[in-house]
Design a protein around this motif. Structure first.
Motif, short mmCIF file in Angstrom:
data_model
loop_
_atom_site.label_atom_id
_atom_site.label_comp_id
_atom_site.label_asym_id
_atom_site.label_seq_id
_atom_site.Cartn_x
_atom_site.Cartn_y
_atom_site.Cartn_z
N GLN A 118 -6.76 -3.20 2.84
CA GLN A 118 -7.87 -3.94 3.45
C GLN A 118 -7.46 -5.35 3.85
OE1 GLN A 118 -10.61 -3.20 0.16
NE2 GLN A 118 -11.94 -2.05 1.57
N LEU A 136 -6.89 2.84 7.47
CA LEU A 136 -8.27 2.74 6.99
C LEU A 136 -9.20 3.63 7.80
CD1 LEU A 136 -8.64 -1.03 6.11
CD2 LEU A 136 -8.96 0.90 4.56
N TRP A 154 -4.89 2.89 -7.29
CA TRP A 154 -5.49 3.06 -5.97
C TRP A 154 -6.23 1.79 -5.54
CZ3 TRP A 154 -5.46 5.27 -1.51
CH2 TRP A 154 -6.53 5.07 -0.65
N PHE A 212 -5.43 -0.13 -2.22
CA PHE A 212 -6.50 -0.23 -1.22
C PHE A 212 -6.85 -1.68 -0.92
CE2 PHE A 212 -10.93 0.65 0.29
CZ PHE A 212 -10.58 1.50 1.32
N TYR A 252 0.84 -1.21 0.00
CA TYR A 252 0.00 0.00 0.00
C TYR A 252 0.87 1.25 0.00
CZ TYR A 252 -2.65 3.88 1.85
OH TYR A 252 -3.18 5.13 2.03
N THR A 285 1.14 4.06 -3.06
CA THR A 285 0.57 5.40 -2.84
C THR A 285 1.64 6.45 -2.68
OG1 THR A 285 0.35 4.97 -0.47
CG2 THR A 285 -1.58 4.54 -1.86
#
Length: 167
Positions: free
Chosen positions: A116, A130, A108, A112, A89, A93
């Motif tokens: 998760q 999150l 993204w 994401f 992640y 990002t």
């Protein structure tokens, strides 16, 4: 005098108590402040790629001067390593932030997904991230107070569990 020697010995070298079949043995380990050799890091890297060993992966992450998205993806996918999920992640990002590149929705979505997945594996970095994303929202995710509160409560639960574990 004997306790002074023991204190110095454990401070310099460190030790672990290993228990197997009811027998306890003391295992001396290298000074934890010393950086492992490149050969050792390479050995750990080779091992975690073959076996998914978390300790070897942690040694690679902590001491290697390299970042490798492929290694993190392997650990996240094949071995369900929660730390690796968070690193995937971050890598995806922060790449945009570092190079002034605006990531698109496909990048993204991939980032994401791993965030998760890491949260499902109880990685507290993923869970708190999150919570923040759902609280504030961004261009890909609308604010959602219910989900923000859910992840904040999960974070609190994980950290409380960790505190109880080390008591």
């Amino acid at each position: 005098m004997n306790w002074i020697k023991k204190l110095i010995w454990t401070t310099i070298f460190g030790c672990m108590i290993h228990s197997m079949n009811g027998k306890k043995e003391i295992i001396l380990v290298e000074n934890i402040n010393r950086r492992p050799s490149e050969e050792y890091i390479d050995s750990c890297t080779s091992n975690f790629l073959k076996t998914g060993n978390h300790n070897d992966y942690f040694t690679y992450v902590e001491h290697s001067n390299k970042t490798n998205l492929a290694y993190d993806l392997l650990m996240a996918d094949k071995y369900n390593n929660p730390d690796a999920c968070y690193f995937v992640y971050l890598y995806l990002t922060e790449l945009g932030e570092k190079y002034e590149y605006k990531i698109d929705s496909k990048v993204w979505d991939l980032a994401f997904y791993y965030l998760q997945k890491g949260a499902e594996l109880n990685d507290f970095d993923c869970v708190i991230r999150l919570s923040i994303i759902y609280k504030e929202g961004n261009e890909f995710v609308l604010p959602d107070t219910i989900k923000a509160n859910y992840y904040r409560a999960k974070y609190d639960s994980i950290t409380q569990s960790e505190r109880n574990h080390f008591r």
